[in-house]
Design a protein around this motif. Structure first.
Motif, PDB file in Angstrom:
ATOM      1  N   PHE A  29       0.981  -1.083   0.059  1.00 41.89           N
ATOM      2  CA  PHE A  29       0.170  -0.240  -0.006  1.00 41.89           C
ATOM      3  C   PHE A  29       0.821   1.080  -0.094  1.00 41.89           C
ATOM      4  N   THR A  30       0.500   2.188  -0.861  1.00 41.12           N
ATOM      5  CA  THR A  30       1.297   3.502  -0.908  1.00 41.12           C
ATOM      6  C   THR A  30       0.388   4.600  -0.485  1.00 41.12           C
ATOM      7  N   PHE A  31       1.236   5.627   0.067  1.00 40.85           N
ATOM      8  CA  PHE A  31       0.271   6.935   0.526  1.00 40.85           C
ATOM      9  C   PHE A  31       1.563   8.147   0.508  1.00 40.85           C
ATOM     10  N   ASP A  32       1.047   9.197   0.085  1.00 41.95           N
ATOM     11  CA  ASP A  32       1.655  10.349   0.047  1.00 41.95           C
ATOM     12  C   ASP A  32       1.352  11.071   1.135  1.00 41.95           C
ATOM     13  N   VAL A  33       0.049  10.751   1.813  1.00 43.34           N
ATOM     14  CA  VAL A  33      -0.296  11.716   2.725  1.00 43.34           C
ATOM     15  C   VAL A  33      -0.135  11.065   4.157  1.00 43.34           C
ATOM     16  N   GLY A  34       0.427  11.300   4.990  1.00 39.48           N
ATOM     17  CA  GLY A  34       0.911  10.409   6.366  1.00 39.48           C
ATOM     18  C   GLY A  34      -0.747  10.030   7.071  1.00 39.48           C
ATOM     19  N   GLN A  35      -1.542  11.089   7.116  1.00 36.63           N
ATOM     20  CA  GLN A  35      -2.880  10.934   7.834  1.00 36.63           C
ATOM     21  C   GLN A  35      -3.677   9.828   7.083  1.00 36.63           C
ATOM     22  N   THR A  36      -3.668   9.751   5.893  1.00 29.87           N
ATOM     23  CA  THR A  36      -4.416   8.521   4.933  1.00 29.87           C
ATOM     24  C   THR A  36      -3.716   7.327   5.485  1.00 29.87           C
ATOM     25  N   ALA A  37      -2.269   7.291   5.540  1.00 31.44           N
ATOM     26  CA  ALA A  37      -2.048   5.826   5.646  1.00 31.44           C
ATOM     27  C   ALA A  37      -2.224   5.548   7.153  1.00 31.44           C
ATOM     28  N   LEU A  38      -2.351   6.541   8.081  1.00 26.05           N
ATOM     29  CA  LEU A  38      -2.847   6.119   9.657  1.00 26.05           C
ATOM     30  C   LEU A  38      -4.213   5.554   9.654  1.00 26.05           C
ATOM     31  N   ASP A  39      -5.098   6.430   8.821  1.00 25.26           N
ATOM     32  CA  ASP A  39      -6.324   6.028   8.571  1.00 25.26           C
ATOM     33  C   ASP A  39      -6.592   4.426   8.269  1.00 25.26           C
ATOM     34  N   HIS A  40      -5.816   3.984   7.265  1.00 24.66           N
ATOM     35  CA  HIS A  40      -5.745   2.859   6.635  1.00 24.66           C
ATOM     36  C   HIS A  40      -5.500   1.818   7.588  1.00 24.66           C
ATOM     37  N   MET A  41      -4.521   2.092   8.487  1.00 23.24           N
ATOM     38  CA  MET A  41      -3.723   1.233   9.355  1.00 23.24           C
ATOM     39  C   MET A  41      -4.579   0.973  10.661  1.00 23.24           C
ATOM     40  N   GLN A  42      -5.622   2.017  10.979  1.00 22.60           N
ATOM     41  CA  GLN A  42      -6.331   1.899  12.195  1.00 22.60           C
ATOM     42  C   GLN A  42      -7.068   0.746  12.451  1.00 22.60           C
ATOM     43  N   GLY A  43      -7.233  -0.007  13.176  1.00 26.05           N
ATOM     44  CA  GLY A  43      -8.025  -1.130  13.415  1.00 26.05           C
ATOM     45  C   GLY A  43      -7.578  -2.400  12.677  1.00 26.05           C
ATOM     46  N   GLN A  44      -6.307  -2.545  11.954  1.00 24.64           N
ATOM     47  CA  GLN A  44      -5.788  -3.635  11.521  1.00 24.64           C
ATOM     48  C   GLN A  44      -4.916  -4.507  12.223  1.00 24.64           C
ATOM     49  N   GLU A  45      -4.785  -5.588  11.979  1.00 22.02           N
ATOM     50  CA  GLU A  45      -3.878  -6.353  12.425  1.00 22.02           C
ATOM     51  C   GLU A  45      -2.550  -6.256  11.937  1.00 22.02           C
ATOM     52  N   LEU A  46      -1.664  -5.728  12.784  1.00 19.60           N
ATOM     53  CA  LEU A  46      -0.429  -5.055  12.233  1.00 19.60           C
ATOM     54  C   LEU A  46       0.624  -5.808  12.443  1.00 19.60           C
ATOM     55  N   ALA A  47       0.651  -6.748  13.274  1.00 16.07           N
ATOM     56  CA  ALA A  47       1.884  -7.486  13.511  1.00 16.07           C
ATOM     57  C   ALA A  47       2.977  -7.904  12.523  1.00 16.07           C
ATOM     58  N   SER A  48       2.607  -8.174  11.255  1.00 16.19           N
ATOM     59  CA  SER A  48       3.356  -8.616  10.281  1.00 16.19           C
ATOM     60  C   SER A  48       3.567  -7.600   9.093  1.00 16.19           C
ATOM     61  N   THR A  49       3.286  -6.433   9.434  1.00 15.78           N
ATOM     62  CA  THR A  49       3.500  -5.223   8.445  1.00 15.78           C
ATOM     63  C   THR A  49       4.774  -4.534   8.522  1.00 15.78           C
ATOM     64  N   VAL A  50       5.290  -4.450   7.290  1.00 16.15           N
ATOM     65  CA  VAL A  50       6.484  -3.492   7.340  1.00 16.15           C
ATOM     66  C   VAL A  50       6.018  -2.329   6.946  1.00 16.15           C
ATOM     67  N   VAL A  51       6.529  -1.185   7.540  1.00 14.44           N
ATOM     68  CA  VAL A  51       6.218   0.143   7.076  1.00 14.44           C
ATOM     69  C   VAL A  51       7.305   1.084   6.744  1.00 14.44           C
ATOM     70  N   ILE A  52       7.451   1.448   5.501  1.00 12.67           N
ATOM     71  CA  ILE A  52       8.704   2.406   4.978  1.00 12.67           C
ATOM     72  C   ILE A  52       8.146   3.944   5.255  1.00 12.67           C
ATOM     73  N   LEU A  53       8.927   4.648   6.013  1.00 14.86           N
ATOM     74  CA  LEU A  53       8.389   5.866   6.283  1.00 14.86           C
ATOM     75  C   LEU A  53       9.571   6.869   5.609  1.00 14.86           C
ATOM     76  N   ASP A  54       9.169   7.732   4.899  1.00 11.86           N
ATOM     77  CA  ASP A  54       9.811   8.767   4.719  1.00 11.86           C
ATOM     78  C   ASP A  54       9.686   9.924   5.653  1.00 11.86           C
ATOM     79  N   LEU A  55      10.791  10.308   6.384  1.00 13.53           N
ATOM     80  CA  LEU A  55      10.821  11.170   7.373  1.00 13.53           C
ATOM     81  C   LEU A  55      10.604  12.639   7.094  1.00 13.53           C
ATOM     82  N   ASN A  56      10.890  12.927   5.880  1.00  9.26           N
ATOM     83  CA  ASN A  56      10.777  14.321   5.402  1.00  9.26           C
ATOM     84  C   ASN A  56       9.593  14.705   4.403  1.00  9.26           C
TER      85      ASN A  56
END
Ligand code: C2E
Ligand code: CA
Ligand code: CA
Length: 409
Positions: A40-67
């Motif tokens: 899954f790809t997101f260019d807006v942080g908040q949309t990514a968070l909304d997507h992840m909310q309430g999901q089973e996230l134990a085996s998720t890899v997140v690649i985060l651009d800090l800037n």
């Protein structure tokens, strides 16, 4: 193709957050070519968070651009935690590495597992190498638990090549709110794995006679930094964690003598923390060594108090000046009567011995309010300040002054 992790878990999802649309397209294409199905790809942080909310996230890899242009990467990390994220993180950064260090610090203090750093633009080959490692890592899960998988020789070279760094966590007065000291907490700046926490290497170091190497580096650095603070008008104590193995040899004590002399730091500004459970293992030896340390006028603190069952008589005889109440009796003591009993008992004991008390593990405002109503002297914990790099302390101090004023209002 599903990617297995040590036969037990698999990478079920890869979520990429990056401000650059082109990068996103490129990476997700490359990853799907490799057989990763849920990218899954997101260019807006908040949309990514909304997507992840309430999901089973134990085996998720997140690649985060800090800037990212539209969201602070550090703020994203804080919010990511609130989603219950428990997977692995890659931090992506551009030229400026300052934010990378801060992100590492936040991630490490919240036990987020930073799997590696990636440079911008992210090279698919580099990412794929990491992902393969993750899949192959024997016995690993995606949970980021303490994984002491390092070889002694590798760790020795880390010490020799200066990969250990000191972080500092503030300690504040419960009466005035003022910064009274910091505790030095060692971290390993691993070139591939990011910031590695001490639980992953202290045992290894103790078993392989490298604990003196750690103590010496942490202590020397702490004394240097202590001088810098003093020169900047910040008059505080600095605490260093000492293993019982350090006290086994006279070498450490003579090292300490020399360093104190060379740095010209007032010994009264140095605190050595020894954990209670280990103290009581070889009581008479410890008594002898601590007495010698006290002769150099450094302060001794009993760490993780409440976990080691020391007797009143032993405590009376040991020459220590501070008692740090273990965080398991501090956090949530406000709504747990049995924790509160142990907490109150420890404070009474310290008072009767005439020594200072520090409460560790102050994680939220409720913990803080509880302490304000107690007789405890000093507080330390994530609520007050995360362990941080030396350069961040003055900035933290300003922010804390504002927060403290609001807490008092
Ligand atoms: P410790 O001495 O009890 O240090 C406090 C630990 O609690 C730190 O973990 C700190 O990040 C964490 N902490 C701080 N505030 C909070 C909070 O509000 N809630 C929670 N849950 N935790 C909090 P860290 O840095 O991972 O260190 C773990 C342990 O490693 C330390 O426990 C200490 O025993 C040992 N250690 C750290 N640095 C050194 C060192 O230089 N030498 C030796 N021998 N041991 C060290
Ligand atoms: Ca400690
Ligand atoms: Ca402790």
């Amino acid at each position: 193709m599903e990617h297995e992790v040590a036969g037990s878990q698999s990478i079920t999802q890869i979520t990429i957050i990056d401000g650059d649309q082109f990068q996103l397209k490129l990476l997700s294409h490359q990853l799907s070519m490799q057989g990763y199905k849920s990218v899954f790809t997101f260019d807006v942080g908040q949309t990514a968070l909304d997507h992840m909310q309430g999901q089973e996230l134990a085996s998720t890899v997140v690649i985060l651009d800090l800037n990212m242009p539209n969201m602070d990467g550090l703020e994203f990390l804080q919010q990511l935690l609130e989603t219950g994220f428990d997977g692995a993180l890659f931090l992506v950064s551009g030229e400026d590495k300052t934010i990378l260090h801060s992100a590492d610090a936040i991630a490490s203090s919240y036990d987020l597992w930073v799997l590696g750093h990636l440079n911008k633009p992210v090279q698919h080959a580099q990412l794929e190498k990491y992902l393969k490692l993750l899949v192959l890592q024997e016995g690993s899960s995606l949970k980021g638990e303490a994984k002491s998988t390092y070889e002694a020789a590798r760790f020795r070279s880390a010490i020799d090549s200066g990969e250990l760094i000191n972080f500092y966590q503030p300690k504040v007065s419960l009466i005035s709110g003022e910064l009274v000291g910091v505790e030095a907490l060692v971290r390993w700046e691993h070139p591939d794995d990011g910031l590695v926490l001490p639980d992953n290497f202290i045992d290894l170091a103790e078993e392989n006679e490298m604990i003196d190497g750690i103590a010496q580096q942490v202590l020397s650095r702490a004394l240097i930094d202590s001088k810098v603070w003093k020169e900047a008008g910040i008059d505080i104590t600095v605490a260093v964690n000492i293993s019982m193995y350090n006290l086994d040899t006279r070498e450490f004590i003579s090292f300490l003598e020399n360093e104190l002399q060379a740095s010209a730091v007032n010994p009264q500004d140095l605190i050595l923390e020894v954990t209670e459970s280990k103290l009581m293992k070889d009581y008479s030896l410890v008594l002898d060594l601590l007495t010698r340390l006290r002769q150099h006028r450094v302060n001794i603190s009993i760490d993780d108090f409440g976990t080691g069952h020391s007797s009143m008589a032993q405590l009376r005889d040991l020459p220590f000046n501070e008692l740090k109440i273990d965080r398991s009796f501090v956090h949530s003591a406000h709504d747990n009567p049995s924790l509160r009993d142990i907490f109150d008992g420890s404070i009474r004991l310290a008072k009767s011995l005439g020594i200072k008390t520090v409460a560790e593990g102050v994680e939220n405002e409720a913990d803080w309010r509880f302490l304000e109503g107690s007789d405890c002297n000093i507080a330390q914990g994530f609520f007050i300040g995360q362990p941080m790099q030396v350069a961040q302390l003055s900035e933290w101090k300003l922010q804390w002054a504002e927060r403290y004023a609001r807490l008092k209002a």
